[in-house]
Design a protein around this motif. Structure first.
Motif, PDB file in Angstrom:
ATOM      1  N   ILE A 291      -4.250  -5.342  -6.208  1.00 10.45           N
ATOM      2  CA  ILE A 291      -4.643  -6.756  -6.130  1.00 10.45           C
ATOM      3  C   ILE A 291      -5.822  -6.838  -5.165  1.00 10.45           C
ATOM      4  O   ILE A 291      -5.916  -6.027  -4.235  1.00 10.45           O
ATOM      5  CB  ILE A 291      -3.458  -7.653  -5.693  1.00 10.45           C
ATOM      6  CG1 ILE A 291      -3.809  -9.127  -5.927  1.00 10.45           C
ATOM      7  CG2 ILE A 291      -3.072  -7.412  -4.224  1.00 10.45           C
ATOM      8  CD1 ILE A 291      -2.592 -10.013  -6.130  1.00 10.45           C
ATOM      9  N   THR A 292      -6.718  -7.788  -5.405  1.00 13.56           N
ATOM     10  CA  THR A 292      -7.823  -7.971  -4.454  1.00 13.56           C
ATOM     11  C   THR A 292      -7.494  -9.105  -3.491  1.00 13.56           C
ATOM     12  O   THR A 292      -6.742 -10.033  -3.822  1.00 13.56           O
ATOM     13  CB  THR A 292      -9.151  -8.273  -5.164  1.00 13.56           C
ATOM     14  OG1 THR A 292      -9.051  -9.525  -5.838  1.00 13.56           O
ATOM     15  CG2 THR A 292      -9.521  -7.171  -6.150  1.00 13.56           C
ATOM     16  N   TYR A 293      -8.065  -9.015  -2.307  1.00 16.23           N
ATOM     17  CA  TYR A 293      -7.793 -10.008  -1.260  1.00 16.23           C
ATOM     18  C   TYR A 293      -9.078 -10.658  -0.743  1.00 16.23           C
ATOM     19  O   TYR A 293      -9.017 -11.546   0.106  1.00 16.23           O
ATOM     20  CB  TYR A 293      -7.062  -9.335  -0.088  1.00 16.23           C
ATOM     21  CG  TYR A 293      -7.825  -8.138   0.453  1.00 16.23           C
ATOM     22  CD1 TYR A 293      -7.572  -6.859  -0.032  1.00 16.23           C
ATOM     23  CD2 TYR A 293      -8.830  -8.302   1.404  1.00 16.23           C
ATOM     24  CE1 TYR A 293      -8.301  -5.762   0.412  1.00 16.23           C
ATOM     25  CE2 TYR A 293      -9.557  -7.210   1.863  1.00 16.23           C
ATOM     26  CZ  TYR A 293      -9.289  -5.946   1.362  1.00 16.23           C
ATOM     27  OH  TYR A 293     -10.028  -4.879   1.809  1.00 16.23           O
ATOM     28  N   GLY A 294     -10.235 -10.205  -1.228  1.00 15.13           N
ATOM     29  CA  GLY A 294     -11.500 -10.685  -0.676  1.00 15.13           C
ATOM     30  C   GLY A 294     -12.428 -11.229  -1.741  1.00 15.13           C
ATOM     31  O   GLY A 294     -11.978 -11.662  -2.803  1.00 15.13           O
ATOM     32  N   THR A 295     -13.724 -11.189  -1.469  1.00 15.52           N
ATOM     33  CA  THR A 295     -14.683 -11.832  -2.361  1.00 15.52           C
ATOM     34  C   THR A 295     -15.628 -10.849  -3.038  1.00 15.52           C
ATOM     35  O   THR A 295     -16.722 -11.226  -3.439  1.00 15.52           O
ATOM     36  CB  THR A 295     -15.492 -12.905  -1.613  1.00 15.52           C
ATOM     37  OG1 THR A 295     -16.108 -12.282  -0.485  1.00 15.52           O
ATOM     38  CG2 THR A 295     -14.624 -14.047  -1.157  1.00 15.52           C
ATOM     39  N   ASN A 296     -15.229  -9.595  -3.129  1.00 11.57           N
ATOM     40  CA  ASN A 296     -15.882  -8.700  -4.088  1.00 11.57           C
ATOM     41  C   ASN A 296     -14.823  -7.730  -4.606  1.00 11.57           C
ATOM     42  O   ASN A 296     -13.790  -7.531  -3.959  1.00 11.57           O
ATOM     43  CB  ASN A 296     -17.122  -8.013  -3.485  1.00 11.57           C
ATOM     44  CG  ASN A 296     -16.777  -6.951  -2.468  1.00 11.57           C
ATOM     45  OD1 ASN A 296     -16.040  -6.005  -2.766  1.00 11.57           O
ATOM     46  ND2 ASN A 296     -17.297  -7.091  -1.261  1.00 11.57           N
ATOM     47  N   PRO A 297     -15.071  -7.155  -5.786  1.00  8.47           N
ATOM     48  CA  PRO A 297     -14.017  -6.356  -6.429  1.00  8.47           C
ATOM     49  C   PRO A 297     -13.652  -5.078  -5.653  1.00  8.47           C
ATOM     50  O   PRO A 297     -12.616  -4.474  -5.915  1.00  8.47           O
ATOM     51  CB  PRO A 297     -14.610  -5.999  -7.797  1.00  8.47           C
ATOM     52  CG  PRO A 297     -15.697  -7.000  -8.022  1.00  8.47           C
ATOM     53  CD  PRO A 297     -16.242  -7.335  -6.671  1.00  8.47           C
ATOM     54  N   MET A 299     -12.844  -5.141  -2.607  1.00 12.56           N
ATOM     55  CA  MET A 299     -11.862  -5.540  -1.599  1.00 12.56           C
ATOM     56  C   MET A 299     -10.494  -5.638  -2.274  1.00 12.56           C
ATOM     57  O   MET A 299      -9.921  -6.715  -2.427  1.00 12.56           O
ATOM     58  CB  MET A 299     -12.270  -6.860  -0.948  1.00 12.56           C
ATOM     59  CG  MET A 299     -13.598  -6.748  -0.198  1.00 12.56           C
ATOM     60  SD  MET A 299     -14.193  -8.315   0.472  1.00 12.56           S
ATOM     61  CE  MET A 299     -13.200  -8.461   1.953  1.00 12.56           C
ATOM     62  N   GLY A 300      -9.987  -4.487  -2.701  1.00 14.28           N
ATOM     63  CA  GLY A 300      -8.701  -4.433  -3.372  1.00 14.28           C
ATOM     64  C   GLY A 300      -7.792  -3.440  -2.681  1.00 14.28           C
ATOM     65  O   GLY A 300      -8.251  -2.571  -1.931  1.00 14.28           O
ATOM     66  N   MET A 301      -6.480  -3.565  -2.941  1.00 13.89           N
ATOM     67  CA  MET A 301      -5.529  -2.637  -2.305  1.00 13.89           C
ATOM     68  C   MET A 301      -4.256  -2.597  -3.140  1.00 13.89           C
ATOM     69  O   MET A 301      -4.029  -3.445  -4.003  1.00 13.89           O
ATOM     70  CB  MET A 301      -5.222  -3.118  -0.889  1.00 13.89           C
ATOM     71  CG  MET A 301      -4.557  -4.467  -0.852  1.00 13.89           C
ATOM     72  SD  MET A 301      -4.198  -4.992   0.838  1.00 13.89           S
ATOM     73  CE  MET A 301      -3.088  -6.350   0.487  1.00 13.89           C
TER      74      MET A 301
END
Lengths: 467, 196
Positions: A291-297, A299-301
């Motif tokens: 899942i991403t948590y930020g504002t570019n792809p 920024m996922g984990m």
């Protein structure tokens, strides 16, 4: 043929170079050109201004997708600007004799869904479109990438563009994927490791067990997201899975032509010993649902992890903090349990039948959470028909979901499918940029399984709980 | 000729020290509905520049009259994301002729050159020096010399060379574009196609 070992990419690229310009780009021949209503009108205007025509109209295919409504498609489009774009596409394609699958046409749908499903996308081809997710078609062993409108005009007028040859990267993922880990997770994992600029300047080949064992739909999802790590495109060598997918499709080669082309397609693989500028290896067992948590792809984990600290990630702290601030998240937050307002399943990334099968596998026998607004948008009319024929429509209806009509929809929110400011959307699309899904919208990119789990629980949920 | 030719540009610059500026920020999708290349500059950085009531946000650099110029200086990985050429049109239409960054996304870089904007890639250290110079003096000028492939900070004299291939350089210096070139070799293309 020389005996030097060659990459798949070199084989396809080199056979399409019309002229090499010293200290400049290659004049690069294009086999298939897709156009849509948003990035083509200015190119057609350019042809008029220069007084030039379309060189090979039979090599260009048009569909309307970016700026179309996903309800009441039989009615006139209300927004006059959108209606005008659709009208211009209709007029321009009629004038030059280009195939046009407009709104209401049974072949209409998202450009990167309809190309493959109608047998237009074939191995070894060069394919461009004024859309960065053209990389999708690389799943067939084609060189496919997005271009700007000036280049759309070039292809229309000369069937060529001017491109410097990118460097070559191979990404190997070997081993077996765990439960609930989909092609989308593989791609988001790679992007999270390489960052959104990690493959800029490169063309990627995906290789290894994981891609070999993947369906064509899955390969399209992976290649689709190549641009999100900065790569111009990504490709996968064609194999029996590819040939089985293509055979029998409406515009695919038939009879003796099929046999001839198949023999050529079987040569399209990287030779042993061929050299890449960069080699990257990942282990399938390390990947969990993402899942991403930020504002570019990038920024996922893994969905079970906590948001990294600014000091633990590459890049500027100010940019990172701006991003978390926009999302309303803090460092070290867990993503599991975060409230979800909207769920969007669809787009050129995850709008194919396999994606809806995955989504339905979790929502079956459950109910959509009351506070969640869900948009279920097939990638094409053909996908829409499959959803109905396979009984997925009934599963969705019983669970409280409505099926909309095909188009790009909330992926870029050019039409009315906009996530309101401040709201959270779990989305199977490809970009979580600020405002991408509507001004102020907050996007969490994920797989169809994660989207389904969020839709039924109303919070970010590990889909493995339901499998 | 599709755009003004480019030779030497000396101008103050507008700093945007943010990384990964994507083309959705440069021009949001809802402003891509035009069918002509007109007026995109009005919506450049729309959602960073204006609030939801269409009022200018005072803290955004384009709304700060202190910063002016024909050069936009952005953080690393400028122009990522969507291939929309509208992003380059918006930058050009607003009045910029050059974008400086330590790293550009591929498609944006190509689109910029195709519409007559020079993308100048500098080292992270030189980018930092430029931001520092502008912070010290918002009127600090940069000089971009395409013929010599060199960018300088006028006040400090610091300079760095930048890359551009000979073909594109020739085009920009003369205001030529790729379509002119391709039209001139149409017979060769047709013969290539018929031999495939």
């Amino acid at each position: 043929m020389s005996n030097t070992p060659n990459t798949l990419f070199d084989k396809v690229w080199d056979s399409h170079v019309v002229r090499k310009i010293e200290d400049g780009p290659d004049v690069f021949f294009i086999d298939r050109h897709f156009i849509h209503e948003v990035t083509s009108p200015v190119a057609f205007l350019g042809l008029e201004t220069r007084g030039i025509g379309v060189l090979f109209p039979e090599k260009t295919f048009a569909t309307a997708d970016h700026n179309t409504p996903t309800i009441n498609q039989h009615l006139p489009v209300e927004d006059p600007l959108s209606a005008n774009q659709l009208l211009q596409l209709e007029k321009n394609t009629a004038k030059y004799g280009i195939s046009h699958w407009g709104l209401g046409n049974p072949k209409n749908g998202i450009v990167h869904v309809v190309g493959p499903e109608n047998g237009i996308t074939l191995p070894g081809m060069t394919i461009v479109c004024g859309d960065s997710h053209t990389s999708t078609h690389g799943a067939f062993g084609a060189i496919a990438f997005g271009i700007g409108t000036s280049e759309v005009e070039m292809v229309l007028s000369s069937q060529c563009i001017m491109q410097p040859k990118p460097k070559k990267m191979i990404i190997n993922v070997n081993g077996t994927l765990g439960k609930g880990v989909t092609p989308k997770d593989v791609a988001l994992y790679i992007i999270s490791k390489l960052s959104t600029s990690g493959a800029t300047g490169y063309f990627v080949e995906y290789a290894g067990d994981v891609f070999r064992n993947m369906s064509m739909e899955g390969r399209m999802t992976v290649c689709n997201l190549s641009i999100e790590m900065g790569a111009r495109g990504g490709m996968i060598a064609p194999d029996q899975t590819t040939f089985d997918y293509i055979e029998g499709r409406e515009l695919a080669p038939k009879g003796a032509d099929w046999d001839k082309q198949l023999a050529y397609w079987k040569t399209l693989k990287t030779d042993e010993g061929a050299v890449f500028d960069q080699v990257i290896n990942f282990n399938a067992a390390d990947i969990e649902p993402m899942i991403t948590y930020g504002t570019n792809p990038g920024m996922g984990m893994g969905i079970s992890k906590h948001i990294p600290k600014a000091t633990d990630v590459e890049g500027g702290v100010a940019t990172y903090e701006k991003s978390l601030d926009y999302m309303g998240f803090a460092e070290d937050d867990a993503m599991i349990g975060k409230k979800v307002d909207y769920v969007f399943i669809g787009s050129c990334t995850n709008g194919r039948i396999e994606d809806f099968r995955a989504f339905a596998s979790i929502v079956k026998g459950r109910k959509k959470a009351d506070h969640v607004t869900a948009w279920v948008v097939p990638g094409s009319h053909i996908v829409e028909k499959q959803i109905k024929d396979e009984g997925i429509f009934d599963i969705l209806t019983e669970a409280g979901f409505e099926l909309r009509q095909p188009g790009c929809s909330a992926c870029l929110a050019m039409n009315d499918d906009k996530i309101p400011a401040g709201k959270y959307a779990v989305s199977t699309s490809n970009r979580n940029f600020e405002g991408r899904q509507g001004p102020g919208s907050r996007t969490l990119l994920a797989s169809p399984l994660v989207a389904a789990a969020a839709a039924v629980t109303g919070v970010v949920t590990d889909p493995r709980e339901f499998l | 000729m599709a755009y003004d030719s480019f030779s030497v540009l000396r101008s103050s610059a507008v700093p945007l020290p943010i990384e990964n500026v994507d083309t959705d920020q440069i021009i949001p999708a809802r402003f891509l509905k035009a069918t002509e290349r007109k007026g995109f500059g009005d919506n450049l950085f729309r959602d960073w520049r204006y609030d939801k009531n269409d009022q200018p946000k005072a803290d955004f650099v384009l709304n700060n009259p202190t910063y002016q110029g024909k050069i936009l200086v952005g953080g690393k990985n400028f122009g990522s994301g969507s291939s929309r050429e509208h992003a380059a049109w918006a930058i050009y239409d607003y009045g910029f002729r050059c974008v400086v960054s330590s790293f550009f996304a591929d498609i944006f870089r190509g689109n910029a050159i195709n519409v007559g904007i020079l993308p100048v890639q500098v080292s992270p250290e030189f980018l930092h020096q430029i931001f520092e110079a502008i912070e010290k003096d918002p009127k600090a000028e940069l000089e971009v010399n395409l013929q010599e492939q060199r960018i300088s900070i006028v006040s400090t004299g610091a300079s760095e060379s930048f890359d551009i291939n000979g073909y594109k350089k020739h085009n920009l210096l003369n205001g030529f574009d790729d379509i002119d070139y391709l039209q001139a070799m149409k017979d060769e293309i047709v013969s290539f196609a018929s031999n495939r």
